[in-house]
Design a protein around this motif. Structure first.
Motif, mmCIF file in Angstrom:
data_model
loop_
_atom_site.group_PDB
_atom_site.id
_atom_site.type_symbol
_atom_site.label_atom_id
_atom_site.label_comp_id
_atom_site.label_asym_id
_atom_site.label_seq_id
_atom_site.Cartn_x
_atom_site.Cartn_y
_atom_site.Cartn_z
ATOM 1 N N ARG A 37 0.945 -1.233 -0.057
ATOM 2 C CA ARG A 37 0.215 -0.003 -0.027
ATOM 3 C C ARG A 37 0.879 1.122 -0.104
ATOM 4 O O ARG A 37 1.556 1.559 0.845
ATOM 5 C CB ARG A 37 -0.922 -0.085 1.184
ATOM 6 C CG ARG A 37 -1.942 -1.046 1.235
ATOM 7 C CD ARG A 37 -2.904 -0.879 2.361
ATOM 8 N NE ARG A 37 -4.076 -1.985 2.089
ATOM 9 C CZ ARG A 37 -5.311 -1.582 1.365
ATOM 10 N NH1 ARG A 37 -5.505 -0.446 1.110
ATOM 11 N NH2 ARG A 37 -6.154 -2.615 1.297
ATOM 12 N N ARG A 38 0.806 1.903 -1.138
ATOM 13 C CA ARG A 38 1.633 3.261 -1.056
ATOM 14 C C ARG A 38 0.917 4.517 -0.494
ATOM 15 O O ARG A 38 -0.084 4.384 -0.213
ATOM 16 C CB ARG A 38 1.838 3.480 -2.695
ATOM 17 C CG ARG A 38 2.457 2.224 -3.358
ATOM 18 C CD ARG A 38 3.829 1.707 -2.982
ATOM 19 N NE ARG A 38 4.698 2.454 -3.434
ATOM 20 C CZ ARG A 38 5.569 2.674 -4.494
ATOM 21 N NH1 ARG A 38 5.182 1.589 -5.341
ATOM 22 N NH2 ARG A 38 6.313 3.520 -4.966
ATOM 23 N N SER A 39 1.799 5.439 -0.384
ATOM 24 C CA SER A 39 1.159 6.745 -0.061
ATOM 25 C C SER A 39 0.142 7.215 -0.652
ATOM 26 O O SER A 39 0.047 6.929 -1.976
ATOM 27 C CB SER A 39 2.325 7.727 0.124
ATOM 28 O OG SER A 39 2.726 8.250 -1.180
ATOM 29 N N PRO A 40 -0.762 8.133 -0.294
ATOM 30 C CA PRO A 40 -1.934 8.566 -0.976
ATOM 31 C C PRO A 40 -1.369 9.503 -2.249
ATOM 32 O O PRO A 40 -2.059 9.497 -3.260
ATOM 33 C CB PRO A 40 -2.704 9.341 -0.101
ATOM 34 C CG PRO A 40 -1.878 9.467 1.023
ATOM 35 C CD PRO A 40 -1.051 8.569 1.118
ATOM 36 N N VAL A 43 -0.520 6.923 -4.927
ATOM 37 C CA VAL A 43 -1.661 6.489 -5.787
ATOM 38 C C VAL A 43 -2.295 7.803 -6.590
ATOM 39 O O VAL A 43 -2.695 7.442 -7.546
ATOM 40 C CB VAL A 43 -2.789 6.187 -4.588
ATOM 41 C CG1 VAL A 43 -3.750 5.602 -5.258
ATOM 42 C CG2 VAL A 43 -1.826 4.970 -3.784
ATOM 43 N N SER A 149 -4.330 2.980 -0.820
ATOM 44 C CA SER A 149 -3.350 3.564 -0.267
ATOM 45 C C SER A 149 -3.402 3.204 1.246
ATOM 46 O O SER A 149 -4.249 2.383 1.832
ATOM 47 C CB SER A 149 -3.368 5.136 -0.225
ATOM 48 O OG SER A 149 -4.384 5.808 0.463
#
Length: 247
Positions: A37-40, A43, A149
């Protein structure tokens, strides 16, 4: 648009549960690891540049932008022509560059930097409204930022595969756009589904759309969810016809 709309005893909710189970049985689990899950902000960029591009290509382009410029603020300051060159592997590099620059400049204007942490303090619906006001950001991208995210909110990402399948199954009006499809589906989701379940549901439907429920000549005969599909339940001898009048 609310965080989660009231749930009732709509029989389509149980169909969605059966669909999830059938797709897991057919394709196996497709679970996004927590460390993926990446940073917002990442994303958001990925979504804005990703139109009609393969996910792996957009992943690489997003990582390369941050590696090359060092910050999203530096990306926002870069000339469009330069960004277009950096995004050469995207399907629409110049369009992607213009949208990305406009989007990041707007975030900087509103927040002082490319930082979306303030959205974690907002109800999901309000956060999505804020995101959808940005240039180049629609319901799919906004939902992606909130769901995939680190925010991990319980909203459904709907792409063209997802929408097409739901239309053929009879859950969504035939001419519905992504926002309308989202509004139609969110009240029907099983109440026990959390962010990870919705993410997996989206990824499983994407897999179904790439294999059986293709845009043209869908392979209904062996589709794992045919029993619950309005299109799949038509006479086996009849050719596929779009659900053009279904509401």
């Amino acid at each position: 648009m609310s965080d989660r709309l009231p749930f009732g005893d709509d029989p389509r909710t149980e169909i969605l549960r059966r669909t999830q189970a059938a797709l897991i049985d057919a394709f196996g689990r497709i679970v996004r690891p927590i460390d993926k899950r990446r940073s917002p902000e990442w994303v958001l960029v990925h979504g804005v540049i990703g139109a009609r591009s393969k996910t792996a290509v957009s992943n690489a382009s997003t990582d390369a932008l941050l590696s090359t410029y060092g910050s999203w603020e530096a990306v926002a300051r870069a000339p469009v022509a330069e960004l277009s060159d950096r995004l050469a592997r995207q399907t629409f590099p110049e369009q992607s560059a213009r949208r990305l620059k406009a989007c990041l400049e707007q975030v900087v204007a509103l927040r002082g930097s490319v930082d979306l942490r303030h959205l974690s303090n907002l109800p999901t619906a309000e956060a999505m409204v804020w995101l959808e006001a940005l240039p180049g950001v629609g319901r799919k991208i906004a939902a992606g930022v909130m769901n995939t995210s680190g925010f991990a909110r319980s909203v459904m990402v709907i792409d063209s595969h997802h929408r097409r399948i739901m239309q053929r199954m009879g859950f969504v009006p035939a001419k519905a756009d992504t926002a309308r499809a989202y509004d139609a589906l969110m009240p029907l989701l099983p109440p026990e589904w959390h962010a990870a379940d919705m993410d997996e549901h989206h990824l499983l439907l994407k897999k179904l759309g790439q294999t059986f429920c293709r845009p043209r000549e869908p392979r209904c005969k062996n589709c794992p969810v045919r029993a619950d599909c309005a299109t799949g339940q038509r006479k086996p001898s009849s050719p596929y016809q779009p659900l053009s009048g279904r509401r």
